[in-house]
Enzyme design. Sequence first.
Site, PDB file in Angstrom:
ATOM      1  N   GLU A 115      19.008  13.261   2.190  1.00 43.68           N
ATOM      2  CA  GLU A 115      18.831  12.365   3.328  1.00 43.68           C
ATOM      3  C   GLU A 115      17.339  12.173   3.580  1.00 43.68           C
ATOM      4  O   GLU A 115      16.495  12.854   2.985  1.00 43.68           O
ATOM      5  CB  GLU A 115      19.548  12.907   4.570  1.00 43.68           C
ATOM      6  CG  GLU A 115      21.066  12.928   4.402  1.00 43.68           C
ATOM      7  CD  GLU A 115      21.803  13.318   5.658  1.00 43.68           C
ATOM      8  OE1 GLU A 115      21.160  13.578   6.692  1.00 43.68           O
ATOM      9  OE2 GLU A 115      23.045  13.383   5.616  1.00 43.68           O
ATOM     10  N   HIS A 231      18.465   6.601  15.922  1.00 42.21           N
ATOM     11  CA  HIS A 231      18.972   6.443  14.560  1.00 42.21           C
ATOM     12  C   HIS A 231      18.812   4.988  14.154  1.00 42.21           C
ATOM     13  O   HIS A 231      19.195   4.088  14.902  1.00 42.21           O
ATOM     14  CB  HIS A 231      20.440   6.856  14.479  1.00 42.21           C
ATOM     15  CG  HIS A 231      20.885   7.163  13.097  1.00 42.21           C
ATOM     16  ND1 HIS A 231      21.003   6.199  12.117  1.00 42.21           N
ATOM     17  CD2 HIS A 231      21.236   8.331  12.504  1.00 42.21           C
ATOM     18  CE1 HIS A 231      21.413   6.769  10.991  1.00 42.21           C
ATOM     19  NE2 HIS A 231      21.549   8.061  11.192  1.00 42.21           N
ATOM     20  N   ARG A 276      12.934   9.177  10.201  1.00 43.91           N
ATOM     21  CA  ARG A 276      13.750   8.284  11.013  1.00 43.91           C
ATOM     22  C   ARG A 276      12.941   7.419  11.970  1.00 43.91           C
ATOM     23  O   ARG A 276      13.298   6.269  12.234  1.00 43.91           O
ATOM     24  CB  ARG A 276      14.777   9.101  11.796  1.00 43.91           C
ATOM     25  CG  ARG A 276      15.980   9.470  10.964  1.00 43.91           C
ATOM     26  CD  ARG A 276      17.022  10.164  11.786  1.00 43.91           C
ATOM     27  NE  ARG A 276      18.178  10.444  10.944  1.00 43.91           N
ATOM     28  CZ  ARG A 276      19.191  11.207  11.312  1.00 43.91           C
ATOM     29  NH1 ARG A 276      19.174  11.783  12.504  1.00 43.91           N
ATOM     30  NH2 ARG A 276      20.218  11.412  10.513  1.00 43.91           N
ATOM     31  N   HIS A 335      20.114   8.712  19.534  1.00 44.17           N
ATOM     32  CA  HIS A 335      20.963   9.533  18.673  1.00 44.17           C
ATOM     33  C   HIS A 335      20.818  11.029  18.928  1.00 44.17           C
ATOM     34  O   HIS A 335      21.791  11.771  18.809  1.00 44.17           O
ATOM     35  CB  HIS A 335      20.619   9.222  17.214  1.00 44.17           C
ATOM     36  CG  HIS A 335      21.474   9.922  16.205  1.00 44.17           C
ATOM     37  ND1 HIS A 335      22.843   9.717  16.119  1.00 44.17           N
ATOM     38  CD2 HIS A 335      21.166  10.823  15.237  1.00 44.17           C
ATOM     39  CE1 HIS A 335      23.331  10.463  15.136  1.00 44.17           C
ATOM     40  NE2 HIS A 335      22.346  11.144  14.595  1.00 44.17           N
ATOM     41  N   ARG A 370      13.297  15.048  14.677  1.00 44.37           N
ATOM     42  CA  ARG A 370      14.242  15.935  13.982  1.00 44.37           C
ATOM     43  C   ARG A 370      14.456  15.521  12.527  1.00 44.37           C
ATOM     44  O   ARG A 370      14.685  14.354  12.228  1.00 44.37           O
ATOM     45  CB  ARG A 370      15.586  15.920  14.717  1.00 44.37           C
ATOM     46  CG  ARG A 370      16.695  16.717  14.042  1.00 44.37           C
ATOM     47  CD  ARG A 370      17.975  16.640  14.849  1.00 44.37           C
ATOM     48  NE  ARG A 370      18.530  15.304  14.855  1.00 44.37           N
ATOM     49  CZ  ARG A 370      19.487  14.875  14.025  1.00 44.37           C
ATOM     50  NH1 ARG A 370      19.971  15.677  13.092  1.00 44.37           N
ATOM     51  NH2 ARG A 370      19.957  13.651  14.125  1.00 44.37           N
TER      52      ARG A 370
END
Length: 507
Positions: A115, A231, A276, A335, A370
């Site tokens: 990811e 997100h 992100r 998110h 994060r």
Amino acid sequence: MSRIHHQGPLIIGGGLAGLSAALEAAPAPVLVVSPTPLLEAASSAWAQGGVAAALSQSDAPALHLKDTEAAGAGLVDHHAAEVLTDDGRATVEWLAALGAPFDREADGGFSVSREAAHSMARVARVGGDGAGRAILSALAIAARAAEHITVWEDGRLTGLLQDATGRVVGAVIERAGDRVEVLATAVVLATGGAGGLFGQTTTPRALLGEGLALAWLAGAEILDPEFVQFHPTAIDVGLDPMPLATEALRGDGARLIDRNGEFILGPEADADLAPRDVVARAVHQARAEGRGAFLDARTAIGDHFPQAFPAVFASCIAAGLDPRVQPIPVAPAAHYHMGGIAADPEGRTSLKGVFAVGECAATGVHGANRLASNSLLEAAAFGRRTGRMAAAERAGGTPVGATPAMPHLSAEPLLELRAAMSAEAGVVRNAEGLTRLLARIDGLEAAHGPALPLVVARLIAEAALARRESRGGHYRSDYPETFTTARHTRLVKPEVESSLPRAAGWA
């Protein structure tokens, strides 16, 4: 009001963090309180990606730690993140032993995927995109079968009880309209995040940060509340909350394009796997410019979509989209809340008698941004540690007071707050918008009283206004530069304090 004396930890929250703590607190008697039946309103049940951990022979906890610190933009607590990444394999194996059906390789090892911002594949998945619900289901079954655990699935936290020294000695729980004081040796807050404060969110709408607000009112230190992760690929089909298109799609080669088919982040093969915050801002900008934003999985996933990502496929089909042949319209959405109640890896906070774990806590492992799939790892790994620590607590004194009862915020003003939060404290922020937001919060408070969602919204907005830089998930268009020295925001009622980074825990 009735009173119950519980001779063990009281855990508020039935998600992955709360149930991990409850299971690991054995043999101490545990009371778990959830406002809804288990699995119904926990963000961990909605998680698609999986659990990040160094599981392959080519990986190591030190490499996972390096990626975690890089993503956190200077605000990751090294010790906490080292504890987390060192616990990775043991945590995944513990979850698997409880029945979590992780995807496996032919040799029996864990199947892992890559990811964004991970330097290699290390995310253990379940059925492609069903990790959260499958893992939480296994823990719920184990918790219901455990003799030391009692679960109330109809209880809402409305206050914390404190003795003459300020130590928290229990909580006020509302059940079916009745309020009961539960005295306990420790109170573990595992109340989840605050995504429901935003009009565009991928989390359950009921998550309004109320546990964080009550901890703040009782005197706990709050760490970095301005850092909210958006997100980049929430599915934009008019639903509230917005369905999620997992980052694992991009890990498997799906690309972000505009309505003209141009790559939003550039043509490089790994461009869409940036952190992100970078991807979310790029998607936000493409939409603001009228180019639109779409996740194109036609080539990378194609006909394999129903088997590879069944949850995302079902969401698309329900909305009249077929991702095998159509790009998916996407937008950034709230998110994950990196900020929260300051706590160490064992859940200890600055407030005696209170532990915090999961998304409501800020342990320093996420910093300003994060790293994908570290949240489920943190919930389980630190949940276990917190459960053991809370079980060793001894009862405090006699309660002499409770945090003040706060008014309820009804549906219409809550919708007004959510729209304002997304508009003014979303992906791109500035002083003008944040000042408007605070004025809106003032107006709502004057009309409806200091409801807990307004308390949390104010903490986020005031901290965002005070941070005159851009860092991680917090982007100020009027202050786009990042300070050379990374500083935490530390809020201790009734003052705001900012100091050089230090460990977010107490010995």
